[in-house]
Design an enzyme around this catalytic site. Structure first.
Site, PDB file in Angstrom:
ATOM      1  N   ASP A 184     -58.250 118.575 -39.474  1.00 37.90           N
ATOM      2  CA  ASP A 184     -58.561 119.624 -40.644  1.00 37.90           C
ATOM      3  C   ASP A 184     -57.853 120.952 -39.831  1.00 37.90           C
ATOM      4  O   ASP A 184     -57.686 122.294 -39.663  1.00 37.90           O
ATOM      5  CB  ASP A 184     -60.012 120.021 -41.196  1.00 37.90           C
TER       6      ASP A 184
ATOM      7  N   GLU B 202     -70.594 133.611 -41.203  1.00 36.40           N
ATOM      8  CA  GLU B 202     -69.660 134.265 -41.362  1.00 36.40           C
ATOM      9  C   GLU B 202     -70.612 134.687 -42.396  1.00 36.40           C
ATOM     10  O   GLU B 202     -70.175 135.959 -42.858  1.00 36.40           O
ATOM     11  CB  GLU B 202     -69.265 132.871 -41.895  1.00 36.40           C
TER      12      GLU B 202
ATOM     13  N   LYS C 212     -60.213 123.012 -45.748  1.00 40.40           N
ATOM     14  CA  LYS C 212     -59.930 122.433 -45.221  1.00 40.40           C
ATOM     15  C   LYS C 212     -60.475 121.025 -45.066  1.00 40.40           C
ATOM     16  O   LYS C 212     -59.840 119.752 -44.614  1.00 40.40           O
ATOM     17  CB  LYS C 212     -59.844 122.891 -44.027  1.00 40.40           C
TER      18      LYS C 212
END
Length: 214
Positions: free
Chosen positions: A86, A147, A17
Protein backbone atom coordinates in the site's frame (compact mmCIF):
# COMPACT_ATOMS: atom_id res chain seq x y z
CA UNK A 1 8.82 -19.44 -14.40
CA UNK A 2 7.50 -15.88 -14.61
CA UNK A 3 9.11 -13.18 -12.50
CA UNK A 4 7.32 -12.23 -9.26
CA UNK A 5 5.09 -9.17 -9.41
CA UNK A 6 5.55 -6.21 -7.10
CA UNK A 7 2.46 -3.99 -7.22
CA UNK A 8 2.50 -0.75 -5.26
CA UNK A 9 -0.64 1.31 -4.59
CA UNK A 10 0.00 5.02 -4.18
CA UNK A 11 -1.77 8.33 -3.73
CA UNK A 12 -2.42 11.00 -1.12
CA UNK A 13 -3.50 10.36 2.46
CA UNK A 14 -6.99 8.88 2.80
CA UNK A 15 -7.54 8.04 -0.86
CA UNK A 16 -7.97 4.29 -0.21
CA UNK A 17 -4.53 2.76 -0.78
CA UNK A 18 -4.71 0.19 1.99
CA UNK A 19 -8.26 -0.85 1.13
CA UNK A 20 -7.32 -1.49 -2.49
CA UNK A 21 -4.07 -3.26 -1.59
CA UNK A 22 -6.03 -5.63 0.64
CA UNK A 23 -8.52 -6.33 -2.15
CA UNK A 24 -5.67 -7.04 -4.59
CA UNK A 25 -4.16 -9.35 -2.00
CA UNK A 26 -7.46 -11.23 -1.67
CA UNK A 27 -7.89 -11.50 -5.45
CA UNK A 28 -4.39 -12.54 -6.50
CA UNK A 29 -3.01 -14.11 -3.35
CA UNK A 30 0.05 -11.85 -3.33
CA UNK A 31 1.79 -11.19 -0.04
CA UNK A 32 0.41 -7.98 1.50
CA UNK A 33 2.81 -5.30 2.74
CA UNK A 34 1.30 -2.41 4.70
CA UNK A 35 3.17 0.69 5.74
CA UNK A 36 3.66 1.64 9.37
CA UNK A 37 1.66 4.80 10.07
CA UNK A 38 0.17 5.03 13.53
CA UNK A 39 3.34 3.64 15.13
CA UNK A 40 5.21 6.79 14.12
CA UNK A 41 5.61 8.64 17.46
CA UNK A 42 6.02 12.00 15.73
CA UNK A 43 2.98 11.92 13.45
CA UNK A 44 0.41 13.52 15.74
CA UNK A 45 2.80 16.37 16.56
CA UNK A 46 3.62 16.67 12.84
CA UNK A 47 0.00 17.40 11.92
CA UNK A 48 -0.16 20.01 14.68
CA UNK A 49 3.14 21.69 13.72
CA UNK A 50 4.60 20.57 10.39
CA UNK A 51 7.62 22.88 10.47
CA UNK A 52 8.72 21.70 13.91
CA UNK A 53 8.31 17.93 13.47
CA UNK A 54 8.70 17.23 9.75
CA UNK A 55 12.31 15.98 9.75
CA UNK A 56 11.77 13.55 12.63
CA UNK A 57 8.57 12.29 11.05
CA UNK A 58 10.08 11.76 7.60
CA UNK A 59 13.19 10.04 8.95
CA UNK A 60 11.11 7.62 10.99
CA UNK A 61 9.09 6.69 7.91
CA UNK A 62 12.18 6.32 5.75
CA UNK A 63 14.00 4.02 8.16
CA UNK A 64 10.97 1.83 8.76
CA UNK A 65 10.11 1.55 5.06
CA UNK A 66 13.72 0.70 4.28
CA UNK A 67 13.62 -2.12 6.82
CA UNK A 68 10.28 -3.38 5.51
CA UNK A 69 11.43 -3.43 1.88
CA UNK A 70 14.77 -4.98 2.70
CA UNK A 71 12.99 -7.81 4.52
CA UNK A 72 10.40 -8.05 1.73
CA UNK A 73 13.04 -8.57 -0.92
CA UNK A 74 14.76 -11.36 0.99
CA UNK A 75 11.65 -13.16 2.25
CA UNK A 76 9.37 -12.91 -0.81
CA UNK A 77 10.58 -11.38 -4.06
CA UNK A 78 13.90 -13.24 -4.10
CA UNK A 79 11.91 -16.43 -3.53
CA UNK A 80 9.65 -15.74 -6.52
CA UNK A 81 6.65 -14.73 -4.41
CA UNK A 82 4.61 -11.77 -5.66
CA UNK A 83 3.78 -8.81 -3.40
CA UNK A 84 1.25 -5.99 -3.25
CA UNK A 85 2.09 -2.99 -1.07
CA UNK A 86 0.00 0.00 0.00
CA UNK A 87 2.96 2.32 -0.60
CA UNK A 88 5.98 2.86 -2.80
CA UNK A 89 9.10 4.14 -1.09
CA UNK A 90 9.36 7.03 -3.57
CA UNK A 91 6.52 8.62 -1.59
CA UNK A 92 9.15 9.65 0.95
CA UNK A 93 10.58 12.19 -1.47
CA UNK A 94 7.12 13.58 -2.28
CA UNK A 95 6.36 14.25 1.38
CA UNK A 96 9.88 15.46 2.15
CA UNK A 97 9.85 18.04 -0.66
CA UNK A 98 6.57 19.37 0.68
CA UNK A 99 7.50 19.50 4.38
CA UNK A 100 11.26 19.94 4.83
CA UNK A 101 13.34 23.10 4.69
CA UNK A 102 15.98 23.35 1.97
CA UNK A 103 18.82 22.41 4.30
CA UNK A 104 16.95 19.48 5.80
CA UNK A 105 15.84 18.28 2.38
CA UNK A 106 19.40 18.06 1.05
CA UNK A 107 20.45 15.92 4.01
CA UNK A 108 17.32 13.80 3.76
CA UNK A 109 17.66 13.11 0.02
CA UNK A 110 21.30 12.09 0.48
CA UNK A 111 20.26 9.49 3.06
CA UNK A 112 17.31 8.41 0.89
CA UNK A 113 19.56 7.81 -2.13
CA UNK A 114 21.93 5.66 -0.10
CA UNK A 115 19.20 3.55 1.49
CA UNK A 116 17.17 2.98 -1.67
CA UNK A 117 20.00 2.35 -4.13
CA UNK A 118 19.29 -1.39 -4.29
CA UNK A 119 15.64 -1.48 -3.23
CA UNK A 120 13.18 -3.62 -5.28
CA UNK A 121 11.34 -1.63 -7.95
CA UNK A 122 7.62 -1.91 -8.62
CA UNK A 123 6.45 -3.84 -11.67
CA UNK A 124 3.14 -1.92 -11.55
CA UNK A 125 2.15 1.31 -9.80
CA UNK A 126 -1.54 1.89 -9.11
CA UNK A 127 -2.10 5.62 -8.65
CA UNK A 128 -5.28 6.49 -6.75
CA UNK A 129 -6.39 10.10 -7.01
CA UNK A 130 -9.52 12.02 -6.01
CA UNK A 131 -10.84 15.47 -5.23
CA UNK A 132 -9.93 17.10 -1.93
CA UNK A 133 -13.58 16.79 -0.85
CA UNK A 134 -13.60 13.04 -1.47
CA UNK A 135 -10.30 12.55 0.33
CA UNK A 136 -11.30 14.65 3.33
CA UNK A 137 -14.56 12.72 3.56
CA UNK A 138 -12.71 9.42 3.66
CA UNK A 139 -10.26 10.72 6.25
CA UNK A 140 -13.19 11.79 8.44
CA UNK A 141 -14.89 8.43 7.94
CA UNK A 142 -11.92 6.40 9.17
CA UNK A 143 -11.71 8.70 12.21
CA UNK A 144 -8.06 8.44 13.18
CA UNK A 145 -7.30 10.69 16.11
CA UNK A 146 -3.93 11.79 14.66
CA UNK A 147 -5.69 13.05 11.51
CA UNK A 148 -8.39 15.16 13.16
CA UNK A 149 -6.54 18.42 12.46
CA UNK A 150 -5.73 17.62 8.84
CA UNK A 151 -5.51 20.77 6.71
CA UNK A 152 -7.39 20.53 3.37
CA UNK A 153 -4.75 22.73 1.75
CA UNK A 154 -2.07 20.22 2.78
CA UNK A 155 -4.11 17.45 1.13
CA UNK A 156 -4.61 19.55 -2.00
CA UNK A 157 -0.90 20.27 -2.30
CA UNK A 158 -0.03 16.64 -1.65
CA UNK A 159 -2.47 15.41 -4.29
CA UNK A 160 -0.98 17.84 -6.81
CA UNK A 161 2.55 16.77 -5.83
CA UNK A 162 1.65 13.16 -6.65
CA UNK A 163 0.33 14.18 -10.06
CA UNK A 164 3.53 16.03 -10.94
CA UNK A 165 5.84 13.36 -9.53
CA UNK A 166 4.18 10.45 -11.33
CA UNK A 167 4.09 12.30 -14.64
CA UNK A 168 7.83 12.72 -14.37
CA UNK A 169 8.28 9.16 -13.11
CA UNK A 170 6.46 7.75 -16.15
CA UNK A 171 8.92 9.54 -18.43
CA UNK A 172 11.99 8.46 -16.46
CA UNK A 173 10.75 4.86 -16.03
CA UNK A 174 8.82 4.01 -19.21
CA UNK A 175 9.10 0.29 -18.45
CA UNK A 176 6.99 0.63 -15.27
CA UNK A 177 3.24 0.84 -16.05
CA UNK A 178 1.17 3.30 -14.02
CA UNK A 179 -2.56 2.64 -13.70
CA UNK A 180 -4.38 5.86 -12.79
CA UNK A 181 -7.74 5.42 -11.02
CA UNK A 182 -10.15 8.28 -10.31
CA UNK A 183 -11.53 7.92 -6.78
CA UNK A 184 -14.35 10.34 -7.55
CA UNK A 185 -15.69 7.97 -10.20
CA UNK A 186 -14.70 4.60 -8.77
CA UNK A 187 -15.84 3.32 -5.38
CA UNK A 188 -14.20 -0.09 -5.20
CA UNK A 189 -15.27 -0.63 -1.59
CA UNK A 190 -19.00 -0.09 -2.05
CA UNK A 191 -19.51 -1.01 -5.73
CA UNK A 192 -18.39 -4.52 -6.83
CA UNK A 193 -18.61 -3.52 -10.50
CA UNK A 194 -15.99 -0.81 -9.92
CA UNK A 195 -13.68 -3.33 -8.27
CA UNK A 196 -14.19 -5.74 -11.17
CA UNK A 197 -13.25 -2.94 -13.57
CA UNK A 198 -10.03 -2.30 -11.65
CA UNK A 199 -9.14 -6.00 -11.68
CA UNK A 200 -9.67 -6.06 -15.44
CA UNK A 201 -7.16 -3.23 -15.80
CA UNK A 202 -4.64 -4.99 -13.58
CA UNK A 203 -5.13 -8.28 -15.44
CA UNK A 204 -4.49 -6.49 -18.74
CA UNK A 205 -1.26 -4.97 -17.47
CA UNK A 206 -0.01 -8.20 -15.93
CA UNK A 207 -0.66 -9.85 -19.28
CA UNK A 208 1.25 -7.04 -21.02
CA UNK A 209 -1.91 -5.69 -22.61
CA UNK A 210 -2.81 -2.03 -22.83
CA UNK A 211 -5.49 -1.07 -20.24
CA UNK A 212 -8.26 1.39 -20.91
CA UNK A 213 -8.53 4.56 -18.78
CA UNK A 214 -10.94 4.86 -15.86
Amino acid sequence: MSLPQFITVEGPIGVGKTSLARLINARYGFHLLQEIVEENPFLGRFYDNIDEWSFQTEMFFLCNRYKQLNDLSKQYLQRDQSVVSDYNIFKNTIFARRTLSAGELDKYLSIYDILTADMPQASLIVHLTASVETIMGRIAKRNRSIEQNMDPNYIRNLRDDYEVFLERYSVEHPDVPILVLDGDKLDFVERPEDLDFIFQQIDAILKKEQPTHA
